[in-house]
Design an enzyme around this catalytic site. Structure first.
Site, PDB file in Angstrom:
ATOM      1  N   GLY A  10      32.182  44.632  28.956  1.00 21.05           N
ATOM      2  CA  GLY A  10      32.956  43.636  29.712  1.00 21.05           C
ATOM      3  C   GLY A  10      32.134  42.400  30.036  1.00 21.05           C
ATOM      4  N   GLY A  11      31.118  42.148  29.227  1.00 17.24           N
ATOM      5  CA  GLY A  11      30.172  41.055  29.509  1.00 17.24           C
ATOM      6  C   GLY A  11      30.700  39.664  29.212  1.00 17.24           C
ATOM      7  N   ALA A  12      31.937  39.572  28.672  1.00 18.60           N
ATOM      8  CA  ALA A  12      32.520  38.236  28.466  1.00 18.60           C
ATOM      9  C   ALA A  12      33.443  37.853  29.619  1.00 18.60           C
ATOM     10  CB  ALA A  12      33.303  38.200  27.151  1.00 18.60           C
ATOM     11  N   GLY A  16      30.733  39.438  34.262  1.00 20.28           N
ATOM     12  CA  GLY A  16      29.790  39.746  33.189  1.00 20.28           C
ATOM     13  C   GLY A  16      29.076  38.530  32.613  1.00 20.28           C
ATOM     14  N   LEU A  84      31.044  47.177  33.078  1.00 17.86           N
ATOM     15  CA  LEU A  84      31.976  46.289  33.772  1.00 17.86           C
ATOM     16  C   LEU A  84      33.368  46.277  33.144  1.00 17.86           C
ATOM     17  CD1 LEU A  84      29.233  45.278  34.906  1.00 17.86           C
ATOM     18  CD2 LEU A  84      30.097  42.952  34.730  1.00 17.86           C
ATOM     19  N   ALA A  86      36.945  46.857  32.189  1.00 22.66           N
ATOM     20  CA  ALA A  86      37.996  47.639  32.853  1.00 22.66           C
ATOM     21  C   ALA A  86      39.307  46.886  32.813  1.00 22.66           C
ATOM     22  CB  ALA A  86      37.613  47.905  34.316  1.00 22.66           C
ATOM     23  N   TYR A 190      45.011  52.173  39.635  1.00 22.70           N
ATOM     24  CA  TYR A 190      43.740  51.474  39.405  1.00 22.70           C
ATOM     25  C   TYR A 190      42.624  52.112  40.232  1.00 22.70           C
ATOM     26  CZ  TYR A 190      40.127  47.862  39.999  1.00 22.70           C
ATOM     27  OH  TYR A 190      38.930  47.204  40.084  1.00 22.70           O
ATOM     28  N   LYS A 194      39.158  53.949  38.996  1.00 28.26           N
ATOM     29  CA  LYS A 194      37.814  53.460  39.363  1.00 28.26           C
ATOM     30  C   LYS A 194      37.005  54.593  39.997  1.00 28.26           C
ATOM     31  CE  LYS A 194      36.393  49.805  38.872  1.00 28.26           C
ATOM     32  NZ  LYS A 194      35.727  49.248  37.643  1.00 28.26           N
ATOM     33  N   ASN A 219      36.547  41.871  47.329  1.00 28.86           N
ATOM     34  CA  ASN A 219      37.234  40.863  46.500  1.00 28.86           C
ATOM     35  C   ASN A 219      36.233  39.821  46.004  1.00 28.86           C
ATOM     36  OD1 ASN A 219      39.663  42.015  47.713  1.00 28.86           O
ATOM     37  ND2 ASN A 219      40.642  40.205  46.823  1.00 28.86           N
TER      38      ASN A 219
HETATM   39  N1  LIG Z   1      36.784  40.758  40.525  1.00 31.97           N
HETATM   40  C1  LIG Z   1      36.918  41.585  41.568  1.00 31.97           C
HETATM   41  O1  LIG Z   1      37.363  41.215  42.651  1.00 31.97           O
HETATM   42  C2  LIG Z   1      36.470  43.030  41.426  1.00 31.97           C
HETATM   43  C3  LIG Z   1      36.503  43.856  42.569  1.00 31.97           C
HETATM   44  C4  LIG Z   1      36.121  45.185  42.451  1.00 31.97           C
HETATM   45  C5  LIG Z   1      35.672  45.669  41.236  1.00 31.97           C
HETATM   46  N2  LIG Z   1      35.663  44.850  40.141  1.00 31.97           N
HETATM   47  C6  LIG Z   1      35.232  45.410  38.859  1.00 31.97           C
HETATM   48  O2  LIG Z   1      34.311  44.539  38.233  1.00 31.97           O
HETATM   49  C7  LIG Z   1      34.446  44.622  36.811  1.00 31.97           C
HETATM   50  C8  LIG Z   1      34.528  43.258  36.186  1.00 31.97           C
HETATM   51  O3  LIG Z   1      35.602  42.546  36.760  1.00 31.97           O
HETATM   52  P1  LIG Z   1      35.866  40.993  36.487  1.00 31.97           P
HETATM   53  O4  LIG Z   1      36.404  40.439  37.749  1.00 31.97           O
HETATM   54  O5  LIG Z   1      34.693  40.359  35.831  1.00 31.97           O
HETATM   55  O6  LIG Z   1      37.096  41.113  35.476  1.00 31.97           O
HETATM   56  P2  LIG Z   1      37.365  40.347  34.095  1.00 31.97           P
HETATM   57  O7  LIG Z   1      38.741  40.760  33.683  1.00 31.97           O
HETATM   58  O8  LIG Z   1      37.065  38.898  34.208  1.00 31.97           O
HETATM   59  O9  LIG Z   1      36.293  41.002  33.122  1.00 31.97           O
HETATM   60  C9  LIG Z   1      36.487  42.238  32.512  1.00 31.97           C
HETATM   61  C10 LIG Z   1      36.067  42.080  31.063  1.00 31.97           C
HETATM   62  O10 LIG Z   1      36.277  43.347  30.433  1.00 31.97           O
HETATM   63  C11 LIG Z   1      36.895  43.125  29.174  1.00 31.97           C
HETATM   64  N3  LIG Z   1      37.674  44.298  28.846  1.00 31.97           N
HETATM   65  C12 LIG Z   1      38.855  44.722  29.373  1.00 31.97           C
HETATM   66  N4  LIG Z   1      39.271  45.821  28.753  1.00 31.97           N
HETATM   67  C13 LIG Z   1      38.326  46.124  27.816  1.00 31.97           C
HETATM   68  C14 LIG Z   1      38.204  47.140  26.843  1.00 31.97           C
HETATM   69  N5  LIG Z   1      39.160  48.075  26.703  1.00 31.97           N
HETATM   70  N6  LIG Z   1      37.100  47.157  26.048  1.00 31.97           N
HETATM   71  C15 LIG Z   1      36.147  46.201  26.165  1.00 31.97           C
HETATM   72  N7  LIG Z   1      36.232  45.190  27.056  1.00 31.97           N
HETATM   73  C16 LIG Z   1      37.305  45.151  27.872  1.00 31.97           C
HETATM   74  C17 LIG Z   1      37.775  41.887  29.354  1.00 31.97           C
HETATM   75  O11 LIG Z   1      38.034  41.223  28.117  1.00 31.97           O
HETATM   76  C18 LIG Z   1      36.919  41.049  30.292  1.00 31.97           C
HETATM   77  O12 LIG Z   1      36.101  40.148  29.568  1.00 31.97           O
HETATM   78  C19 LIG Z   1      35.650  45.533  36.564  1.00 31.97           C
HETATM   79  O13 LIG Z   1      35.164  46.834  36.281  1.00 31.97           O
HETATM   80  C20 LIG Z   1      36.386  45.553  37.888  1.00 31.97           C
HETATM   81  O14 LIG Z   1      37.091  46.771  38.079  1.00 31.97           O
HETATM   82  C21 LIG Z   1      36.038  43.540  40.210  1.00 31.97           C
END
Ligand SMILES: NC(=O)c1ccc[n+]([C@@H]2O[C@H](COP(=O)([O-])OP(=O)(O)OC[C@H]3O[C@@H](n4cnc5c(N)ncnc54)[C@H](O)[C@@H]3O)[C@@H](O)[C@H]2O)c1
Length: 363
Positions: A10-12, A16, A84, A86, A190, A194, A219
């Site tokens: 999920g590094g893009a 990430g 990351l 998800a 969800y 998690k 958040n």
């Molecule tokens: N942003 C928040 O408020 C928040 C809060 C709690 C937890 N998180 C957790 O942090 C992590 C990253 O969140 P974020 O906000 O950067 O979200 P995001 O959607 O910007 O990044 C997630 C990345 O994962 C990739 N992805 C999704 N499904 C995939 C798959 N099946 N295979 C490979 N890649 C996949 C997406 O293309 C995306 O680039 C997640 O695990 C999320 O549950 C985020």
């Protein structure tokens, strides 16, 4: 050298990309492999491989496909894995439990198998979520702490939004910070997926040579969060609506509260967790340590975007599964990671507003 090799699933994404940048700035000798499927809901329908810097190798692939994970792990031979990737929409997860389970749960299970086979991995850091607490901690009228119960749709339809307390606790309760160790009460598909990610990593790593650390984020917000994804990032959605001249529809009575933590502070915690050999299964809460009402942050955003502070409407509408109040107890993260959040909500919102304005001028 494998010690410099890092693998980010999920590094893009929002967090990430910032993580890859921060790791590169800290260690110029680093080599990072990113596995990301460029999810159309996050990146749009025609997303191309992103440019993540000369130290980063981008692999397009899906964590729910074991071949993709094993291929990435063989290429990276990492010392540290950040997990990351998800599916992240709470509301959407009710409609698509199979997809959420496949990506979040099975994806983590495949990752665990690849980690166990790798022979190089020393640490796995999971981006976990405060969603596992459900309504979270409440203090009752006698000063006792308990976990709030889910709210009934019928009560909310009548305008009663308060969180009921379990039998034996004297309400009404007042919200308190939530922290690892208290009872868990995931209240959405969800949230359950998690939590399964945490369990899988913790249980599969017992007695292994690698250790897992779970960071439960509150958040996360900031510039760079997808403006496309309608299921996540309330502040990005609000920014977009305000720039488009719309009025914000604020749910319930406006007093839903969240602990908004700026993305760079979260990345700082991730970097520190990747550096530290904490006991296996350590869970840490990452937030600002204080809650702000949704109406409060909406007003800050209106000000930062030059809109009048009455560009909103309290609708009384509600969503089943939305929790009322969230706030982290960040004491343990401070002690174990020597970490604290540095960007105030006012400053973070000003940064988000500046970025969102540019995005809408040059979409
Ligand atoms: N942003 C928040 O408020 C928040 C809060 C709690 C937890 N998180 C957790 O942090 C992590 C990253 O969140 P974020 O906000 O950067 O979200 P995001 O959607 O910007 O990044 C997630 C990345 O994962 C990739 N992805 C999704 N499904 C995939 C798959 N099946 N295979 C490979 N890649 C996949 C997406 O293309 C995306 O680039 C997640 O695990 C999320 O549950 C985020």
């Amino acid at each position: 050298m494998p010690d410099n090799n890092i693998f980010i699933t999920g590094g893009a994404g929002f967090i990430g990309t910032r993580l890859a940048k921060a790791l590169t700035q800290k260690n110029p000798g680093i080599r990072i492999w990113v596995l990301d499927n460029l999810h159309p809901q996050v990146h749009g329908p025609d997303a191309q491989a992103p440019r993540l810097g000369e130290h980063v190798t981008f692999l397009r692939g899906d964590v729910s496909n074991p071949e993709d994970i094993h291929r990435a792990m063989r290429a990276a031979q990492p010392a540290v894995v950040y997990h990351l990737a998800a599916e992240t929409g709470t509301g959407q997860s009710y409609d698509e439990p199979a997809r959420y389970s496949s990506v979040n749960v099975m994806g983590t299970a495949h990752l665990v198998e690849a980690v166990r086979q790798s022979g190089t991995v020393q640490r796995v850091v999971l981006s976990a979520s405060r969603a596992v607490y459900g309504e979270g901690a409440y203090r009752d009228q006698r000063g006792n702490i308990c976990v709030g119960l889910p709210r009934e749709a019928a009560d909310m339809a009548d305008g009663r939004f308060d969180v009921p307390l379990p039998a034996g606790f004297l309400g009404p309760g007042s919200p308190a910070p939530s922290r690892a160790g208290m009872a868990l009460a995931p209240a959405s598909v969800y949230a359950s997926t998690k939590l399964m990610q945490e369990y899988l990593l913790t249980q599969a790593g017992e007695g292994a040579t690698w250790r897992a650390t779970m960071l439960r984020f509150q958040n996360v917000y900031g510039d760079g969060q997808s403006l496309r994804n309608p299921y996540t990032g309330v502040l990005s959605i609000f920014a977009q609506q305000l720039i488009q001249g719309k009025e914000l529809a604020i749910f319930e009575d406006g007093d839903i509260a969240r602990d908004f933590v700026y993305v760079d502070d979260v990345v700082d915690a991730l970097v520190r967790a990747g550096d530290k050999q904490l006991p296996h299964g350590t869970v840490l809460d990452i937030g600002m340590g204080k809650a702000v009402s949704i109406l409060g942050v909406a007003k800050l955003l209106m000000k930062a975007l030059g809109r009048s502070e009455d560009a909103y409407r309290i609708t009384g509408a509600f969503r089943v599964g939305d929790i009322r109040h969230a706030c982290a107890d960040i004491t343990a993260a401070g002690e174990l990671l020597d970490w604290k959040p540095r960007v105030s909500v006012e400053e973070g919102i000003a940064r988000l507003a500046r970025w969102a304005q540019v995005q809408f001028k040059n979409p």
